[in-house]
Design an enzyme around this catalytic site. Structure first.
Site, PDB file in Angstrom:
ATOM      1  N   SER A   1     -74.058 120.734 142.868  1.00  0.00           N
ATOM      2  CA  SER A   1     -74.116 121.479 141.878  1.00  0.00           C
ATOM      3  C   SER A   1     -73.110 121.764 141.356  1.00  0.00           C
ATOM      4  CB  SER A   1     -74.708 122.699 142.714  1.00  0.00           C
ATOM      5  OG  SER A   1     -75.076 124.029 141.507  1.00  0.00           O
TER       6      SER A   1
ATOM      7  N   LYS B   1     -72.445 123.575 148.690  1.00  0.00           N
ATOM      8  CA  LYS B   1     -72.505 122.437 147.852  1.00  0.00           C
ATOM      9  C   LYS B   1     -70.975 121.880 147.476  1.00  0.00           C
ATOM     10  CE  LYS B   1     -76.813 121.848 146.902  1.00  0.00           C
ATOM     11  NZ  LYS B   1     -77.585 120.846 147.442  1.00  0.00           N
TER      12      LYS B   1
ATOM     13  N   VAL C   1     -83.198 118.033 158.578  1.00  0.00           N
ATOM     14  CA  VAL C   1     -81.568 117.375 158.489  1.00  0.00           C
ATOM     15  C   VAL C   1     -80.655 118.075 159.413  1.00  0.00           C
ATOM     16  CG1 VAL C   1     -81.991 116.276 156.205  1.00  0.00           C
ATOM     17  CG2 VAL C   1     -81.036 118.832 156.369  1.00  0.00           C
TER      18      VAL C   1
ATOM     19  N   TYR D   1     -74.625 129.260 149.228  1.00  0.00           N
ATOM     20  CA  TYR D   1     -75.134 128.023 148.525  1.00  0.00           C
ATOM     21  C   TYR D   1     -73.886 127.158 147.761  1.00  0.00           C
ATOM     22  CZ  TYR D   1     -77.420 125.026 144.956  1.00  0.00           C
ATOM     23  OH  TYR D   1     -77.747 124.195 144.258  1.00  0.00           O
TER      24      TYR D   1
ATOM     25  N   GLY E   1     -85.295 115.185 150.949  1.00  0.00           N
ATOM     26  CA  GLY E   1     -85.770 116.080 149.868  1.00  0.00           C
ATOM     27  C   GLY E   1     -87.002 115.417 149.137  1.00  0.00           C
TER      28      GLY E   1
END
Length: 254
Positions: free
Chosen positions: A134, A151, A55, A147, A12
């Site tokens: 996160s 995480k 990835v 999401y 990233g």
């Protein structure tokens, strides 16, 4: 005698926290190899090398890590910052295909990258891994459930790997940012603002008001914590999930 430079792989690396971390590691004397799905417009001076990498492609992850180890002789540091927000904010309207897409990039991608680099570090009996999770991984939230779930998976992968690689002198940690001034939060604010031309700014202000420090983080502030965790002097720190969020989980929460 001058100590040899560390070799770091940063996924990233083309923007946001990944780019800020790559730059900071370079400033600390680390040789940085960047990986991302797309190359930056021009290779920054702080990247010694760049490899395009998806990835979600397990074979590509294996081949990339193997090639970097062969060329540079070692991988001392891994910073895994690759990830996406996703496109659907509401759980009940999220199709399973979108859930699977986000999990494939954020969770399975992290698993593949950490596994491949972990094998290298286990063999050389040294290394430091930091993954970007996160604060959303640590609490129930109404929005962007794929999401949040992905995480949370990143955290558990890090904790499990810290247990497995501890005897091999490899530290594994996660950082958990709150809102950061990156393209990802720009995307979220734009969606929250809807058709209101000033809606994105209002969304930002409302979110910042929930943070005790009253503002979003800058990518460089998250990068500073990551760099601290990768310093060989701090190798005894492992299994951590550090909030870099201005106190966002206190009081109003995140």
């Amino acid at each position: 005698m001058t100590a040899p430079s560390q070799i770091a792989l940063v996924t990233g690396s083309s923007g946001g926290i990944g780019a800020a971390t790559a730059e900071r590691l370079h400033a600390a004397g680390t040789v940085v190899i960047g990986c991302d799905r797309t190359a930056p417009d021009s290779r920054p001076k702080w990247l010694a090398d760049f490899r395009e990498l998806d990835v979600t492609d397990e074979q590509a992850v294996h081949d990339t890590v193997t090639a970097i180890k062969a060329e540079f002789g070692t991988i001392d540091v891994l910073v895994h910052a690759a990830g996406i927000l996703g496109n659907e904010p509401h759980l009940l309207t999220t199709p399973s295909s979108e859930f699977a897409r986000v999990m494939a990039i954020n969770a399975t991608g992290a698993f593949s990258v950490l596994r491949e680099v972990g094998l290298v570090m286990q063999a050389q009996r040294s290394g430091s891994i930091v993954a970007v999770a996160s604060v959303a991984a640590k609490e129930a939230r109404r929005a962007y459930v794929p999401y949040n779930a992905s995480k949370a998976a990143v955290l558990n992968i890090c904790w499990s790997l810290a247990l497995e690689l501890g005897p091999d002198n490899v530290s594994v940690n996660a950082v958990c940012p709150g809102p950061v001034n990156t393209a990802m939060w720009n995307q979220l604010a734009t969606r929250a603002g809807g058709s209101d031309p000033d809606g994105d700014q209002r969304a930002r202000q409302a979110r910042a008001a929930q943070i005790p420090m009253g503002r979003f983080a800058e990518p460089e502030e998250v990068a500073a914590t990551i760099t601290f965790l990768t310093d060989p002097a701090n190798r005894y720190l492992t299994g951590l999930s550090l909030d870099v969020a201005g106190g966002a989980r206190l009081g109003m929460g995140s």
